[in-house]
Every structure is written in C-alpha cells, then in structure tokens.
Design a protein around this motif. Structure first.
Motif, mmCIF file in Angstrom:
data_model
loop_
_atom_site.group_PDB
_atom_site.id
_atom_site.type_symbol
_atom_site.label_atom_id
_atom_site.label_comp_id
_atom_site.label_asym_id
_atom_site.label_seq_id
_atom_site.Cartn_x
_atom_site.Cartn_y
_atom_site.Cartn_z
ATOM 1 N N MET A 1 0.833 -1.175 0.000
ATOM 2 C CA MET A 1 0.000 0.000 0.000
ATOM 3 C C MET A 1 0.884 1.247 0.000
ATOM 4 S SD MET A 1 -2.671 1.648 2.739
ATOM 5 C CE MET A 1 -3.651 0.318 3.177
ATOM 6 N N LYS A 2 0.527 2.217 -0.852
ATOM 7 C CA LYS A 2 1.293 3.448 -0.956
ATOM 8 C C LYS A 2 0.965 4.373 0.217
ATOM 9 C CE LYS A 2 2.112 7.306 -4.035
ATOM 10 N NZ LYS A 2 1.704 7.986 -5.252
ATOM 11 N N LYS A 3 1.998 4.874 0.883
ATOM 12 C CA LYS A 3 1.801 5.792 2.002
ATOM 13 C C LYS A 3 1.458 7.174 1.457
ATOM 14 C CE LYS A 3 3.943 7.497 6.174
ATOM 15 N NZ LYS A 3 5.098 7.468 7.044
ATOM 16 N N GLN A 4 0.369 7.774 1.976
ATOM 17 C CA GLN A 4 -0.040 9.098 1.548
ATOM 18 C C GLN A 4 0.725 10.160 2.321
ATOM 19 O OE1 GLN A 4 -4.259 8.991 2.299
ATOM 20 N NE2 GLN A 4 -4.681 8.453 0.187
ATOM 21 N N LYS A 5 1.076 11.226 1.637
ATOM 22 C CA LYS A 5 1.776 12.328 2.267
ATOM 23 C C LYS A 5 0.814 13.204 3.046
ATOM 24 C CE LYS A 5 5.725 13.475 -0.333
ATOM 25 N NZ LYS A 5 6.360 14.427 -1.227
ATOM 26 N N PHE A 24 -10.749 15.828 2.497
ATOM 27 C CA PHE A 24 -9.515 15.110 2.813
ATOM 28 C C PHE A 24 -9.831 13.734 3.379
ATOM 29 C CE2 PHE A 24 -10.543 17.904 6.421
ATOM 30 C CZ PHE A 24 -10.635 16.999 7.471
ATOM 31 N N SER A 25 -8.792 12.932 3.471
ATOM 32 C CA SER A 25 -8.870 11.620 4.095
ATOM 33 C C SER A 25 -8.296 11.747 5.501
ATOM 34 C CB SER A 25 -8.056 10.622 3.275
ATOM 35 O OG SER A 25 -8.032 9.365 3.914
ATOM 36 N N TYR A 26 -8.969 11.120 6.461
ATOM 37 C CA TYR A 26 -8.542 11.183 7.857
ATOM 38 C C TYR A 26 -8.799 9.818 8.476
ATOM 39 C CZ TYR A 26 -8.014 13.214 12.555
ATOM 40 O OH TYR A 26 -7.581 13.527 13.837
ATOM 41 N N GLU A 27 -7.740 9.152 8.840
ATOM 42 C CA GLU A 27 -7.841 7.794 9.400
ATOM 43 C C GLU A 27 -8.668 6.872 8.499
ATOM 44 O OE1 GLU A 27 -9.179 8.399 13.486
ATOM 45 O OE2 GLU A 27 -7.086 8.571 14.107
ATOM 46 N N GLY A 28 -8.433 6.994 7.179
ATOM 47 C CA GLY A 28 -9.093 6.124 6.216
ATOM 48 C C GLY A 28 -10.515 6.517 5.848
ATOM 49 N N GLN A 29 -11.014 7.615 6.386
ATOM 50 C CA GLN A 29 -12.377 8.073 6.095
ATOM 51 C C GLN A 29 -12.314 9.397 5.341
ATOM 52 O OE1 GLN A 29 -15.175 6.315 7.002
ATOM 53 N NE2 GLN A 29 -13.892 4.749 7.921
ATOM 54 N N GLY A 44 -0.264 19.931 22.663
ATOM 55 C CA GLY A 44 0.635 20.683 21.797
ATOM 56 C C GLY A 44 0.587 20.324 20.321
ATOM 57 N N SER A 45 -0.234 19.359 19.933
ATOM 58 C CA SER A 45 -0.338 18.981 18.519
ATOM 59 C C SER A 45 -1.138 20.022 17.745
ATOM 60 C CB SER A 45 -1.042 17.630 18.371
ATOM 61 O OG SER A 45 -0.260 16.595 18.914
ATOM 62 N N LEU A 46 -0.745 20.247 16.499
ATOM 63 C CA LEU A 46 -1.459 21.173 15.629
ATOM 64 C C LEU A 46 -2.794 20.549 15.240
ATOM 65 C CD1 LEU A 46 -1.070 23.925 14.240
ATOM 66 C CD2 LEU A 46 -0.084 22.710 12.309
ATOM 67 N N ILE A 47 -3.882 21.315 15.394
ATOM 68 C CA ILE A 47 -5.213 20.829 15.049
ATOM 69 C C ILE A 47 -5.906 21.809 14.116
ATOM 70 C CG2 ILE A 47 -5.589 19.415 17.112
ATOM 71 C CD1 ILE A 47 -7.263 21.745 18.232
ATOM 72 N N ARG A 61 -20.629 14.996 12.730
ATOM 73 C CA ARG A 61 -21.355 16.125 12.152
ATOM 74 C C ARG A 61 -21.159 17.297 13.099
ATOM 75 N NH1 ARG A 61 -21.475 13.025 8.598
ATOM 76 N NH2 ARG A 61 -23.115 12.571 7.136
ATOM 77 N N GLY A 62 -21.186 18.504 12.558
ATOM 78 C CA GLY A 62 -21.011 19.686 13.394
ATOM 79 C C GLY A 62 -19.537 19.999 13.595
ATOM 80 N N TRP A 63 -19.212 20.665 14.701
ATOM 81 C CA TRP A 63 -17.839 21.086 14.972
ATOM 82 C C TRP A 63 -16.965 19.906 15.366
ATOM 83 C CZ3 TRP A 63 -16.618 25.467 13.058
ATOM 84 C CH2 TRP A 63 -17.541 26.510 13.021
ATOM 85 N N ALA A 64 -15.739 19.908 14.822
ATOM 86 C CA ALA A 64 -14.790 18.845 15.149
ATOM 87 C C ALA A 64 -13.371 19.384 15.045
ATOM 88 C CB ALA A 64 -14.958 17.662 14.195
ATOM 89 N N ASN A 65 -12.465 18.762 15.768
ATOM 90 C CA ASN A 65 -11.037 19.059 15.671
ATOM 91 C C ASN A 65 -10.353 17.878 15.002
ATOM 92 O OD1 ASN A 65 -11.212 21.527 17.026
ATOM 93 N ND2 ASN A 65 -11.012 20.560 19.018
ATOM 94 N N PHE A 66 -9.483 18.176 14.049
ATOM 95 C CA PHE A 66 -8.735 17.154 13.334
ATOM 96 C C PHE A 66 -7.249 17.391 13.570
ATOM 97 C CE2 PHE A 66 -12.705 17.641 11.032
ATOM 98 C CZ PHE A 66 -13.093 16.336 10.796
ATOM 99 N N TYR A 67 -6.537 16.355 13.966
ATOM 100 C CA TYR A 67 -5.081 16.486 14.077
ATOM 101 C C TYR A 67 -4.511 16.701 12.685
ATOM 102 C CZ TYR A 67 -5.169 14.803 18.891
ATOM 103 O OH TYR A 67 -5.394 14.671 20.225
ATOM 104 N N TYR A 68 -3.784 17.785 12.512
ATOM 105 C CA TYR A 68 -3.208 18.120 11.205
ATOM 106 C C TYR A 68 -2.370 16.967 10.650
ATOM 107 C CZ TYR A 68 0.302 19.852 8.001
ATOM 108 O OH TYR A 68 1.152 19.969 6.947
ATOM 109 N N TRP A 69 -1.580 16.339 11.496
ATOM 110 C CA TRP A 69 -0.663 15.302 11.023
ATOM 111 C C TRP A 69 -1.371 14.045 10.518
ATOM 112 C CZ3 TRP A 69 -0.532 10.731 13.829
ATOM 113 C CH2 TRP A 69 -1.059 10.792 15.131
ATOM 114 N N LYS A 70 -2.686 13.938 10.750
ATOM 115 C CA LYS A 70 -3.449 12.790 10.258
ATOM 116 C C LYS A 70 -4.201 13.086 8.960
ATOM 117 C CE LYS A 70 -4.322 10.505 14.670
ATOM 118 N NZ LYS A 70 -5.391 9.896 15.499
ATOM 119 N N ILE A 71 -4.196 14.347 8.514
ATOM 120 C CA ILE A 71 -4.915 14.728 7.299
ATOM 121 C C ILE A 71 -4.105 14.316 6.073
ATOM 122 C CG2 ILE A 71 -5.762 16.685 5.931
ATOM 123 C CD1 ILE A 71 -6.416 18.095 8.580
ATOM 124 N N ARG A 72 -4.762 13.621 5.148
ATOM 125 C CA ARG A 72 -4.128 13.146 3.920
ATOM 126 C C ARG A 72 -4.988 13.534 2.725
ATOM 127 N NH1 ARG A 72 -0.874 12.550 7.305
ATOM 128 N NH2 ARG A 72 0.338 10.736 7.865
#
Length: 95
Positions: A1-5, A24-29, A44-47, A61-72
């Motif tokens: 499987m190709k690793k996404q940047k 975007f893709s986040y944890e496969g979703q 301290g993680s960027l969100i 649904r609605g407001w959510a925080n996503f860890y930047y380092w998991k966004i693909r």
C-alpha cells in the motif's frame, strides 16, 4: 500500500483564509469540511477546527477538531462558505 503524504500546511492556511471548503482523508475516512481555525491541542499537537459537512455515514457532524498530522489527500474545493456560520448552516455560499 502506498503511504499518503501529509497535506501541506500552507494549503490548510489558504483554505482557512479564503473560506474554502476542503475534502480530505482522515484515518481512512473521507471528510468534507469548512475549516475555520488552526490551533493546538492541550498536548501541543497542531489541530484544524472545522465544521463537518460530509463524513462517514455513522460519523461526525457539526464542529470537530482534526489532528493536522493525520490529514491526507487534501483538496481545496471551489466552494466558499460564510465564516460566521456554524453547523446549522452547512451549505456553501455563492462565490
């Protein structure tokens, strides 16, 4: 499987500044969101704070925080949104 940047941070900042909807893709979703702010978690993680417009069928649904380092596979869409609206107004506005 190709690793996404990881998505370029500049693309996330541009989308926030220009009030652009992103996908975007986040944890496969797949998510389509209105990104409104970059911040830090208590650890301290960027969100990315965003209002989720579309996500997994059983998911967020609605407001959510996503860890930047998991966004693909980030894509900035042509749709714009009103930055003053929250989950009650998830539809894009005319450009």
């Amino acid at each position: 499987m190709k690793k996404q940047k990881r998505a370029p941070l500049s693309a996330v900042r541009d989308a926030i500044r220009e009030c652009r909807v992103i996908r975007f893709s986040y944890e496969g979703q797949s998510y389509t969101v209105k990104p409104v702010e970059l911040g830090r978690s208590t650890g301290g993680s960027l969100i990315v704070k965003a209002c989720v417009r579309e996500g997994p069928a059983d998911g967020l649904r609605g407001w959510a925080n996503f860890y930047y380092w998991k966004i693909r596979s980030l894509e900035i869409l042509p749709e714009r949104f009103d930055p003053g609206t929250g989950p009650e107004s998830l539809h894009p506005v005319a450009a």
